[in-house]
Design an enzyme around this catalytic site. Structure first.
Site, short mmCIF file in Angstrom:
data_model
loop_
_atom_site.label_atom_id
_atom_site.label_comp_id
_atom_site.label_asym_id
_atom_site.label_seq_id
_atom_site.Cartn_x
_atom_site.Cartn_y
_atom_site.Cartn_z
N SER A 187 0.80 -1.23 0.00
CA SER A 187 0.00 0.00 0.00
C SER A 187 0.82 1.27 0.00
CB SER A 187 -0.94 0.01 1.20
OG SER A 187 -0.19 0.18 2.38
N THR A 243 -9.79 -7.66 3.54
CA THR A 243 -10.52 -6.77 4.44
C THR A 243 -11.87 -6.40 3.84
OG1 THR A 243 -10.41 -4.68 5.68
CG2 THR A 243 -9.57 -4.62 3.45
N LYS A 246 -11.91 -1.63 3.13
CA LYS A 246 -11.34 -0.71 2.14
C LYS A 246 -12.26 -0.69 0.91
CE LYS A 246 -6.85 -1.37 4.29
NZ LYS A 246 -6.73 -0.21 5.17
N THR A 276 -16.25 -10.26 20.49
CA THR A 276 -17.63 -10.13 19.99
C THR A 276 -17.64 -10.14 18.46
OG1 THR A 276 -18.21 -8.86 21.94
CG2 THR A 276 -19.66 -8.61 20.04
N THR A 361 5.19 4.77 9.66
CA THR A 361 4.43 4.06 8.62
C THR A 361 5.36 3.72 7.45
OG1 THR A 361 2.50 5.30 9.32
CG2 THR A 361 2.32 4.17 7.22
N1 PMP Z 1 -3.04 -5.60 5.69
C1 PMP Z 1 -2.58 -4.50 5.06
C2 PMP Z 1 -1.57 -4.68 3.98
C3 PMP Z 1 -3.03 -3.22 5.42
O1 PMP Z 1 -2.55 -2.14 4.80
C4 PMP Z 1 -4.00 -3.10 6.44
C5 PMP Z 1 -4.57 -1.77 6.91
N2 PMP Z 1 -4.12 -0.65 6.37
C6 PMP Z 1 -4.44 -4.26 7.07
C7 PMP Z 1 -3.95 -5.49 6.67
C8 PMP Z 1 -5.46 -4.19 8.16
O2 PMP Z 1 -6.74 -4.14 7.60
P1 PMP Z 1 -7.94 -3.45 8.41
O3 PMP Z 1 -7.86 -1.99 8.13
O4 PMP Z 1 -9.15 -4.11 7.89
O5 PMP Z 1 -7.69 -3.75 9.85
#
Ligand code: PMP
Length: 403
Positions: A187, A243, A246, A276, A361
């Site tokens: 990403s 996920t 997104k 939960t 990040t």
């Molecule tokens: N895997 C990757 C590569 C991500 O970039 C992210 C969140 N940015 C996640 C998993 C986590 O996904 P979620 O936002 O659904 O917790």
């Protein structure tokens, strides 16, 4: 308050480094996304350029209606863990939808993509005999956390480098259960893994393959099954993780694979068992989103067009960006303070919101603005963004910070 000096010292250090995070307070309005109301500093109405609601499905009428109807019919929360009264018809239907999306026997829902990676990798690594997890060097924090918590050996292989993976797999003992963990679309740089070559290496060494398609599901492949679907590789992958938060516009995470593997994670993954369940209405909305994107390419096609347009216009304006084959356009600033300043000016003076991406990040010195054009960005939005960046590029001392 007592102990606050301990907290403050670390926060002050972050601020000095230019890495203190400030959250924009935004109010999305159905029908006008990616333009949103800004309640913080800056213009009142801003166009969002960094959303991970990549296709605008969070406001799609089918998805909104599915959630509203399900809330009205079933209430808000699931009322328990999946094991203790929390499994609803909508969870079961969504798991079937996800298994079908990826051509797998079964799927399992988690409360987020983060939790799914953490829970699945820690459980696989801890429970499988003589497990070794081989992790791509740029894997996401959620995978790293899962691997750290796995009671097994781990090996890091060079990012997107099947030859390095091959060497590292060859060095492992014959009785090891090898699990190769990687992503499809990364990403931050927007690069895409050589999935086929990685799978060739996995098969050569009898290794399991674990792919995170979080930044690909919904957007790649004829039914939105991700890059593995686009490349005809889904059936060669042991576990596909994704996920709902997104491109599908909701929240939640999942894994898909064989019925036995999913049953194993359902039975042993503490991150699945002791929490939960997702609200049934979220499951209903996610299922509506997936069902829509399985049969509609309109959103994907429009996204591709807008991504290509923004790239071409940035090129024409002489604004350097990482050249990659995905929908993610990173403009490198390489300085945390400048990155934040640029983001602030865009917000204050131009009504453009793009969050600065700073350490931790991304590595220090690779700070960037990361643009994610979507089907709802208009040509006028793109022109406005490029002209703002062009002006700032000329005005500020940004250019010399960029190699
Ligand atoms: N895997 C990757 C590569 C991500 O970039 C992210 C969140 N940015 C996640 C998993 C986590 O996904 P979620 O936002 O659904 O917790």
């Amino acid at each position: 308050m007592p102990f606050d000096n301990l907290f403050q010292a670390q926060l002050d250090k972050l601020k000095e480094e230019g890495n203190y995070r400030i959250f924009a307070e935004l109010e999305r309005k159905c029908g006008s996304f990616p333009t949103v109301q800004n309640h913080g500093e800056g213009a009142d109405d801003v166009t969002v350029w960094c959303s991970n609601d990549y296709l605008g499905m969070g406001q799609h009428p089918n998805v909104v209606d599915a959630m509203v109807e399900a809330v009205k019919a079933h209430g808000t929360g699931a009322g328990g863990t999946r094991n203790i009264g929390g499994t609803a018809r909508h969870h079961v239907a969504l798991e079937a939808e996800l298994a079908d999306l990826h051509g797998k026997e079964a799927a399992l829902l988690f409360t987020s993509g983060y939790v799914s990676n953490w829970a699945a990798l820690s459980t696989l690594g801890s429970r499988l005999p003589n497990a070794v997890i081989l992790s791509d060097a740029l894997n996401h924090a959620s995978m790293i956390e899962g691997i750290r918590h796995a009671k097994c050996d781990r090996v890091i292989w060079k990012h997107n480098d099947p030859e390095d993976l091959d060497r590292k797999l060859a060095a492992l003992p014959a009785n090891a259960t090898k699990i190769v963990a990687f992503e499809s679309v990364y990403s931050m740089d927007g690069d895409i893994a050589p999935i086929e070559e990685i799978l060739d290496v996995c098969e050569k060494h009898g290794a399991m393959s674990y792919i995170d398609e979080v930044h690909a599901v919904g957007m790649y492949g004829p039914r939105g099954g991700g890059v593995a679907e686009e490349r005809g590789l889904m059936d060669r992958i042991t576990l596909i993780e994704g996920t709902l938060g997104k491109a599908f516009g909701c929240v939640g995470g999942y894994v898909t694979g064989s019925a036995a593997m999913v049953d194993f994670l359902r039975s042993f993954a503490s991150g699945f068992i002791f929490t939960t369940a997702l609200p049934p209405a979220v499951a209903a909305a996610a299922a509506a989103s997936i069902a829509h994107l399985k049969q509609s390419a309109a959103e994907r096609d429009a996204q591709k067009r807008q991504v290509a347009k923004l790239r071409a216009k940035l090129d024409a304006a002489g604004i350097p960006h990482i050249d990659n084959p995905s929908h993610i356009i990173p403009v490198m600033i390489k300085d945390p303070v400048k990155c934040r300043q640029l983001s602030d000016i865009l917000m204050d003076q131009y009504g453009i919101y793009v969050q600065p991406i700073n350490y931790p990040t991304v590595p220090k010195g690779t700070e960037r603005l990361r643009f994610t054009p979507g089907p709802l960005h208009t040509d006028a939005d793109i022109d406005k963004l490029v002209s703002a960046l062009k002006q700032l590029w000329q005005q500020c001392a940004i250019a010399h910070a960029v190699a």
